[in-house]
Design a protein around this motif. Structure first.
Motif, PDB file in Angstrom:
ATOM      1  N   ILE A   1     -14.197 -10.120  -7.116  1.00  0.00           N
ATOM      2  CA  ILE A   1     -15.568  -9.634  -6.916  1.00  0.00           C
ATOM      3  C   ILE A   1     -15.584  -8.118  -6.873  1.00  0.00           C
ATOM      4  CG2 ILE A   1     -17.492  -9.546  -5.280  1.00  0.00           C
ATOM      5  CD1 ILE A   1     -16.765 -12.440  -4.502  1.00  0.00           C
ATOM      6  N   ASP A   2     -14.609  -7.541  -6.166  1.00  0.00           N
ATOM      7  CA  ASP A   2     -14.545  -6.083  -6.092  1.00  0.00           C
ATOM      8  C   ASP A   2     -14.287  -5.473  -7.465  1.00  0.00           C
ATOM      9  OD1 ASP A   2     -14.319  -3.484  -4.799  1.00  0.00           O
ATOM     10  OD2 ASP A   2     -12.210  -3.637  -5.316  1.00  0.00           O
ATOM     11  N   ASP A   3     -13.374  -6.071  -8.231  1.00  0.00           N
ATOM     12  CA  ASP A   3     -13.072  -5.592  -9.577  1.00  0.00           C
ATOM     13  C   ASP A   3     -14.327  -5.623 -10.447  1.00  0.00           C
ATOM     14  OD1 ASP A   3     -11.468  -4.527 -11.477  1.00  0.00           O
ATOM     15  OD2 ASP A   3     -10.194  -6.279 -11.747  1.00  0.00           O
ATOM     16  N   THR A   4     -15.098  -6.711 -10.344  1.00  0.00           N
ATOM     17  CA  THR A   4     -16.331  -6.852 -11.114  1.00  0.00           C
ATOM     18  C   THR A   4     -17.364  -5.824 -10.682  1.00  0.00           C
ATOM     19  OG1 THR A   4     -15.885  -9.226 -11.233  1.00  0.00           O
ATOM     20  CG2 THR A   4     -18.089  -8.498 -11.867  1.00  0.00           C
ATOM     21  N   ALA A   5     -17.407  -5.523  -9.392  1.00  0.00           N
ATOM     22  CA  ALA A   5     -18.384  -4.565  -8.881  1.00  0.00           C
ATOM     23  C   ALA A   5     -18.042  -3.132  -9.256  1.00  0.00           C
ATOM     24  CB  ALA A   5     -18.480  -4.696  -7.354  1.00  0.00           C
ATOM     25  N   VAL A   6     -16.739  -2.819  -9.322  1.00  0.00           N
ATOM     26  CA  VAL A   6     -16.300  -1.446  -9.567  1.00  0.00           C
ATOM     27  C   VAL A   6     -16.425  -1.054 -11.033  1.00  0.00           C
ATOM     28  CG1 VAL A   6     -14.239   0.024  -9.625  1.00  0.00           C
ATOM     29  CG2 VAL A   6     -14.776  -1.308  -7.576  1.00  0.00           C
ATOM     30  N   THR A   7     -16.053  -1.946 -11.949  1.00  0.00           N
ATOM     31  CA  THR A   7     -15.879  -1.590 -13.358  1.00  0.00           C
ATOM     32  C   THR A   7     -17.131  -1.058 -14.058  1.00  0.00           C
ATOM     33  OG1 THR A   7     -14.111  -3.242 -13.489  1.00  0.00           O
ATOM     34  CG2 THR A   7     -14.997  -2.418 -15.575  1.00  0.00           C
TER      35      THR A   7
ATOM     36  N   LEU B   1      -8.061  -4.791 -22.100  1.00  0.00           N
ATOM     37  CA  LEU B   1      -6.705  -4.811 -22.674  1.00  0.00           C
ATOM     38  C   LEU B   1      -5.713  -4.120 -21.741  1.00  0.00           C
ATOM     39  CD1 LEU B   1      -7.391  -4.087 -26.453  1.00  0.00           C
ATOM     40  CD2 LEU B   1      -6.619  -6.234 -25.437  1.00  0.00           C
ATOM     41  N   GLY B   2      -6.136  -3.014 -21.143  1.00  0.00           N
ATOM     42  CA  GLY B   2      -5.277  -2.330 -20.175  1.00  0.00           C
ATOM     43  C   GLY B   2      -5.001  -3.197 -18.959  1.00  0.00           C
ATOM     44  N   SER B   3      -6.019  -3.955 -18.542  1.00  0.00           N
ATOM     45  CA  SER B   3      -5.845  -4.861 -17.400  1.00  0.00           C
ATOM     46  C   SER B   3      -4.846  -5.969 -17.729  1.00  0.00           C
ATOM     47  CB  SER B   3      -7.193  -5.461 -17.016  1.00  0.00           C
ATOM     48  OG  SER B   3      -7.055  -6.383 -15.944  1.00  0.00           O
ATOM     49  N   LEU B   4      -4.948  -6.537 -18.934  1.00  0.00           N
ATOM     50  CA  LEU B   4      -3.981  -7.559 -19.350  1.00  0.00           C
ATOM     51  C   LEU B   4      -2.569  -6.981 -19.407  1.00  0.00           C
ATOM     52  CD1 LEU B   4      -5.717  -9.630 -22.189  1.00  0.00           C
ATOM     53  CD2 LEU B   4      -4.891 -10.478 -19.979  1.00  0.00           C
TER      54      LEU B   4
ATOM     55  N   ILE C   1      -8.260   1.819 -15.633  1.00  0.00           N
ATOM     56  CA  ILE C   1      -7.009   1.052 -15.732  1.00  0.00           C
ATOM     57  C   ILE C   1      -6.108   1.328 -14.526  1.00  0.00           C
ATOM     58  CG2 ILE C   1      -4.888   0.752 -17.077  1.00  0.00           C
ATOM     59  CD1 ILE C   1      -6.586   1.217 -19.595  1.00  0.00           C
ATOM     60  N   ARG C   2      -6.122   2.574 -14.029  1.00  0.00           N
ATOM     61  CA  ARG C   2      -5.343   2.881 -12.819  1.00  0.00           C
ATOM     62  C   ARG C   2      -5.880   2.106 -11.616  1.00  0.00           C
ATOM     63  NH1 ARG C   2      -5.497   8.205 -14.782  1.00  0.00           N
ATOM     64  NH2 ARG C   2      -7.232   8.694 -13.377  1.00  0.00           N
ATOM     65  N   THR C   3      -7.209   2.086 -11.469  1.00  0.00           N
ATOM     66  CA  THR C   3      -7.805   1.322 -10.371  1.00  0.00           C
ATOM     67  C   THR C   3      -7.519  -0.156 -10.535  1.00  0.00           C
ATOM     68  OG1 THR C   3      -9.590   2.944 -10.132  1.00  0.00           O
ATOM     69  CG2 THR C   3      -9.973   0.763  -9.202  1.00  0.00           C
ATOM     70  N   ASP C   4      -7.609  -0.639 -11.775  1.00  0.00           N
ATOM     71  CA  ASP C   4      -7.339  -2.045 -12.046  1.00  0.00           C
ATOM     72  C   ASP C   4      -5.905  -2.418 -11.677  1.00  0.00           C
ATOM     73  OD1 ASP C   4      -8.034  -4.666 -13.799  1.00  0.00           O
ATOM     74  OD2 ASP C   4      -6.015  -3.981 -14.296  1.00  0.00           O
TER      75      ASP C   4
ATOM     76  N   SER D   1      -5.114  -5.544  -9.636  1.00  0.00           N
ATOM     77  CA  SER D   1      -4.312  -6.570 -10.317  1.00  0.00           C
ATOM     78  C   SER D   1      -3.037  -6.880  -9.534  1.00  0.00           C
ATOM     79  CB  SER D   1      -3.952  -6.109 -11.733  1.00  0.00           C
ATOM     80  OG  SER D   1      -5.097  -6.046 -12.555  1.00  0.00           O
ATOM     81  N   ALA D   2      -2.429  -5.844  -8.963  1.00  0.00           N
ATOM     82  CA  ALA D   2      -1.227  -6.056  -8.156  1.00  0.00           C
ATOM     83  C   ALA D   2      -1.535  -6.960  -6.971  1.00  0.00           C
ATOM     84  CB  ALA D   2      -0.674  -4.715  -7.676  1.00  0.00           C
ATOM     85  N   GLU D   3      -2.694  -6.754  -6.360  1.00  0.00           N
ATOM     86  CA  GLU D   3      -3.089  -7.602  -5.225  1.00  0.00           C
ATOM     87  C   GLU D   3      -3.337  -9.035  -5.681  1.00  0.00           C
ATOM     88  OE1 GLU D   3      -3.660  -8.095  -1.154  1.00  0.00           O
ATOM     89  OE2 GLU D   3      -2.793  -6.494  -2.338  1.00  0.00           O
ATOM     90  N   ILE D   4      -3.986  -9.201  -6.826  1.00  0.00           N
ATOM     91  CA  ILE D   4      -4.249 -10.536  -7.370  1.00  0.00           C
ATOM     92  C   ILE D   4      -2.932 -11.262  -7.658  1.00  0.00           C
ATOM     93  CG2 ILE D   4      -5.114 -11.774  -9.409  1.00  0.00           C
ATOM     94  CD1 ILE D   4      -7.375  -9.634  -9.495  1.00  0.00           C
TER      95      ILE D   4
END
Length: 320
Positions: free
Chosen positions: A42-48, A69-72, A146-149, A153-156
């Motif tokens: 939810i946070d990722d969706t809200a931030v992007t 793509l950077g997130s993947l 991508i840096r924020t992601d 992503s690390a937490e996920i």
């Protein structure tokens, strides 16, 4: 001959059943782990969506595609192998790393609350002036996203690894990859719909019939409101998930008091209010976990703010 063929077919059927069971297990664990990571999602969706603000509408979808793509790449190329190595060689590190990620979420959530109460420049802000061309600005924003992601992503992936830590390494790899792909597609698919919704609404207002114009006007006016709601939900989710991770991490380290206090409060509410006890119990636990999150995050924000002020005073004194 016939008996041997029947035995071979029987063995093949057995292998197929085992493979199907394994796939079902991977699918089930992937779904379960994805739900556990919902707060971060939810946070990722809200931030992007904020990363396409100030850029040409024609570049919004390509930018989101580049971030996706950077997130993947973050999840599958960097974090997945790291998680597998961690789970195999140092599984005892999973809980402390999760708690560090939980503290980061608490800090991010508390900082958003602080910024709402005391507006100031965000640490992710990108300076823009008249000489900044659109290509450079786009590259800066994509890199920042991508840096924020990577943090989220690390937490996920860490949450996912904790869910499948007792499985074999092949199942872990399959679930980590499945969660990484599923969440990336879901998050950036939703983000793409959000950032283009107002454009679609404006097109409907200009070209549609009366009903379509009504719907389009609703989209144009509703998207900014929805974005504010999503930001609020994302902040609440960060605090709740961060606080929850800290509470469970402390319990895993043998410190059970916070978990017992929350469970006692949850049970008291469920007993006192018989209507919808499960919902009210969950809400009570989540509220207390979020409260812990904002306290812990607030401490980190205060330390960082004090440190920044102290450095500013030292620079000012040195200049004189």
């Amino acid at each position: 001959m016939a008996t041997g063929l029947i035995a071979l077919l029987d063995d093949i059927a057995g292998i197929a059943k085992l493979a199907a069971a394994s796939l079902d297990d991977v699918a089930g664990q992937t779904a379960k782990a994805s739900v556990k990571a919902a707060g971060v999602v939810i946070d990722d969706t809200a931030v992007t969506p904020a990363y396409v603000v100030g850029l040409s509408p024609s570049r919004e979808l390509p930018i989101i595609g580049r971030i996706a793509l950077g997130s993947l790449r973050n999840k599958l190329i960097f974090l997945l192998p790291l998680c597998l190595l961690l789970g195999y060689f140092a599984p005892w590190l999973i809980t402390p790393l999760l708690m560090m990620g939980g503290m980061y979420l608490c800090f991010e959530g508390a900082e958003k609350v602080y910024e709402a109460v005391f507006p100031h420049a965000s640490h992710d802000a990108i300076s823009v002036d008249a000489t900044t061309d659109q290509t450079k600005l786009e590259t800066q924003k994509v890199s920042g996203a991508i840096r924020t992601d990577f943090i989220l992503s690390a937490e996920i992936m860490a949450l996912t690894l904790a869910e499948v830590s007792t499985s074999d390494i092949y199942t872990q790899a399959a679930v980590l990859a499945g969660v990484g792909i599923l969440i990336t597609v879901a998050v950036y698919g939703v983000v793409a719909m959000i950032v283009k919704a107002d454009d679609v609404g404006l097109h409907m207002v200009k070209t549609g019939h009366s009903f379509l114009k009504f719907v389009g006007l609703g989209l144009v006016k509703g998207v900014p409101v929805f974005m504010k709601i999503l930001t609020f939900v994302g902040t609440a989710a960060m605090l709740w998930v961060g606080g929850s991770i800290i509470v469970h991490g402390l319990a895993g380290l043998g410190i059970h008091q916070p978990e017992h206090i929350i469970e006692a409060a949850k049970h008291a509410v469920e007993t006192a209010v018989p209507a919808l006890p499960a919902v009210l119990g969950w809400f009570t636990a989540s509220l207390l976990q979020a409260a812990l999150g904002i306290v812990l995050g607030g401490i980190v924000v205060a330390v960082i703010t004090f440190g920044s002020a102290l450095r500013g005073n030292n620079k000012s004194g040195a200049a004189h």
